[in-house]
Write a protein that holds these residues in place. Structure first.
Motif, PDB file in Angstrom:
ATOM      1  N   UNK A  70       0.823  -1.213   0.000  1.00  0.00           N
ATOM      2  CA  UNK A  70       0.000   0.000   0.000  1.00  0.00           C
ATOM      3  C   UNK A  70       0.857   1.263   0.000  1.00  0.00           C
ATOM      4  N   UNK A  71       1.888   1.277   0.830  1.00  0.00           N
ATOM      5  CA  UNK A  71       2.745   2.454   0.898  1.00  0.00           C
ATOM      6  C   UNK A  71       3.576   2.626  -0.365  1.00  0.00           C
ATOM      7  N   UNK A  72       3.922   1.527  -1.013  1.00  0.00           N
ATOM      8  CA  UNK A  72       4.643   1.616  -2.287  1.00  0.00           C
ATOM      9  C   UNK A  72       3.795   2.341  -3.324  1.00  0.00           C
ATOM     10  N   UNK A  73       2.490   2.076  -3.320  1.00  0.00           N
ATOM     11  CA  UNK A  73       1.589   2.789  -4.222  1.00  0.00           C
ATOM     12  C   UNK A  73       1.548   4.287  -3.960  1.00  0.00           C
ATOM     13  N   UNK A  74       1.782   4.688  -2.720  1.00  0.00           N
ATOM     14  CA  UNK A  74       1.757   6.102  -2.350  1.00  0.00           C
ATOM     15  C   UNK A  74       3.118   6.767  -2.466  1.00  0.00           C
ATOM     16  N   UNK A  75       4.177   6.073  -2.004  1.00  0.00           N
ATOM     17  CA  UNK A  75       5.485   6.691  -1.856  1.00  0.00           C
ATOM     18  C   UNK A  75       6.568   6.090  -2.748  1.00  0.00           C
ATOM     19  N   UNK A  76       6.237   5.074  -3.524  1.00  0.00           N
ATOM     20  CA  UNK A  76       7.240   4.392  -4.327  1.00  0.00           C
ATOM     21  C   UNK A  76       7.836   3.222  -3.565  1.00  0.00           C
ATOM     22  N   UNK A  77       8.699   2.453  -4.226  1.00  0.00           N
ATOM     23  CA  UNK A  77       9.258   1.261  -3.580  1.00  0.00           C
ATOM     24  C   UNK A  77      10.194   1.626  -2.427  1.00  0.00           C
ATOM     25  N   UNK A  78      10.178   0.797  -1.373  1.00  0.00           N
ATOM     26  CA  UNK A  78      11.055   1.068  -0.231  1.00  0.00           C
ATOM     27  C   UNK A  78      12.449   0.502  -0.455  1.00  0.00           C
ATOM     28  N   UNK A  79      13.355   0.935   0.386  1.00  0.00           N
ATOM     29  CA  UNK A  79      14.644   0.270   0.512  1.00  0.00           C
ATOM     30  C   UNK A  79      14.459  -0.803   1.583  1.00  0.00           C
ATOM     31  N   UNK A  80      15.038  -1.959   1.388  1.00  0.00           N
ATOM     32  CA  UNK A  80      15.075  -2.963   2.450  1.00  0.00           C
ATOM     33  C   UNK A  80      16.403  -2.762   3.159  1.00  0.00           C
ATOM     34  N   UNK A  81      16.327  -2.434   4.433  1.00  0.00           N
ATOM     35  CA  UNK A  81      17.501  -2.015   5.183  1.00  0.00           C
ATOM     36  C   UNK A  81      17.703  -2.951   6.369  1.00  0.00           C
ATOM     37  N   UNK A  82      18.820  -3.667   6.383  1.00  0.00           N
ATOM     38  CA  UNK A  82      19.130  -4.586   7.472  1.00  0.00           C
ATOM     39  C   UNK A  82      19.681  -3.814   8.668  1.00  0.00           C
ATOM     40  N   UNK A  83      19.209  -4.179   9.851  1.00  0.00           N
ATOM     41  CA  UNK A  83      19.720  -3.581  11.088  1.00  0.00           C
ATOM     42  C   UNK A  83      20.698  -4.502  11.812  1.00  0.00           C
ATOM     43  N   UNK A  84      20.989  -5.657  11.234  1.00  0.00           N
ATOM     44  CA  UNK A  84      21.916  -6.598  11.876  1.00  0.00           C
ATOM     45  C   UNK A  84      23.319  -6.002  12.003  1.00  0.00           C
ATOM     46  N   UNK A  85      23.782  -5.353  10.955  1.00  0.00           N
ATOM     47  CA  UNK A  85      25.097  -4.718  11.017  1.00  0.00           C
ATOM     48  C   UNK A  85      25.133  -3.578  12.019  1.00  0.00           C
ATOM     49  N   UNK A  86      24.021  -2.853  12.130  1.00  0.00           N
ATOM     50  CA  UNK A  86      23.920  -1.778  13.114  1.00  0.00           C
ATOM     51  C   UNK A  86      24.058  -2.366  14.518  1.00  0.00           C
ATOM     52  N   UNK A  87      23.382  -3.498  14.757  1.00  0.00           N
ATOM     53  CA  UNK A  87      23.465  -4.150  16.065  1.00  0.00           C
ATOM     54  C   UNK A  87      24.900  -4.562  16.376  1.00  0.00           C
ATOM     55  N   UNK A  88      25.580  -5.151  15.412  1.00  0.00           N
ATOM     56  CA  UNK A  88      26.979  -5.554  15.630  1.00  0.00           C
ATOM     57  C   UNK A  88      27.858  -4.349  15.932  1.00  0.00           C
ATOM     58  N   UNK A  89      27.611  -3.252  15.237  1.00  0.00           N
ATOM     59  CA  UNK A  89      28.398  -2.041  15.479  1.00  0.00           C
ATOM     60  C   UNK A  89      28.176  -1.513  16.896  1.00  0.00           C
ATOM     61  N   UNK A  90      26.929  -1.594  17.396  1.00  0.00           N
ATOM     62  CA  UNK A  90      26.679  -1.143  18.771  1.00  0.00           C
ATOM     63  C   UNK A  90      27.377  -2.056  19.774  1.00  0.00           C
ATOM     64  N   UNK A  91      27.400  -3.364  19.483  1.00  0.00           N
ATOM     65  CA  UNK A  91      28.097  -4.298  20.376  1.00  0.00           C
ATOM     66  C   UNK A  91      29.596  -4.013  20.437  1.00  0.00           C
ATOM     67  N   UNK A  92      30.132  -3.511  19.342  1.00  0.00           N
ATOM     68  CA  UNK A  92      31.553  -3.176  19.286  1.00  0.00           C
ATOM     69  C   UNK A  92      31.844  -1.815  19.908  1.00  0.00           C
ATOM     70  N   UNK A  93      30.805  -1.146  20.425  1.00  0.00           N
ATOM     71  CA  UNK A  93      31.001   0.113  21.115  1.00  0.00           C
ATOM     72  C   UNK A  93      30.768   1.369  20.310  1.00  0.00           C
ATOM     73  N   UNK A  94      30.383   1.228  19.052  1.00  0.00           N
ATOM     74  CA  UNK A  94      30.120   2.410  18.238  1.00  0.00           C
ATOM     75  C   UNK A  94      28.831   3.082  18.711  1.00  0.00           C
TER      76      UNK A  94
END
Length: 147
Positions: A70-94
């Protein structure tokens, strides 16, 4: 899932001003530069079996994908964004800005758009906490760029 209700909440989130301090809301939490709202929440799984949890996971991902269409019809296709790398970066102290650091602890990936309000992002994600905890379909609005 009541799609009309979800869309109403999404539109409200996109238009709402951000608070100056972190706090709880009727549907989730908000803080400087972000809002997170539970669009739908399952029951918990304290007494459930693995099959119940797998069924719920599949249903919540299907709900996310339905809203994505539904939102793609309104705003266009989304980016699929993984948060797994973000989690690893937080574990490393970033130091990662909220809401991304907190989301990365329980949301493996999001569907991400530039929101209709300039300078804002909108994301849909399925929260997958500990095995016993409920699933949540989350709507996130933020002015904080993804890391």
């Amino acid at each position: 899932m009541d799609i009309a209700k979800c869309l109403t909440v999404i539109e409200s989130l996109c238009a709402r001003e951000f608070p100056t301090a972190h706090g709880s809301t009727e549907r989730g939490e908000s803080g400087p530069g972000f809002h997170i709202a539970a669009l739908r929440t399952s029951g918990d799984f304290w007494d459930g079996d693995a099959a119940d949890r797998e069924d719920a996971a599949a249903q919540y991902e299907a709900d996310r994908d339905g809203l994505t269409e539904l939102l793609t019809g309104r705003w266009g296709p989304p980016q699929c964004f993984s948060l797994r790398g973000v989690f690893l970066r937080t574990l490393e102290g970033e130091e990662i800005d909220e809401p991304w650091a907190g989301l990365s602890e329980h949301v493996p990936d999001v569907h991400l758009w530039q929101a209709p309000v300039p300078g804002r992002w909108f994301a849909l994600g399925v929260s997958q906490g500990y095995e016993e905890l409920p699933f949540q379909l989350l709507g996130i609005v933020t002015e904080i760029d993804p890391p």
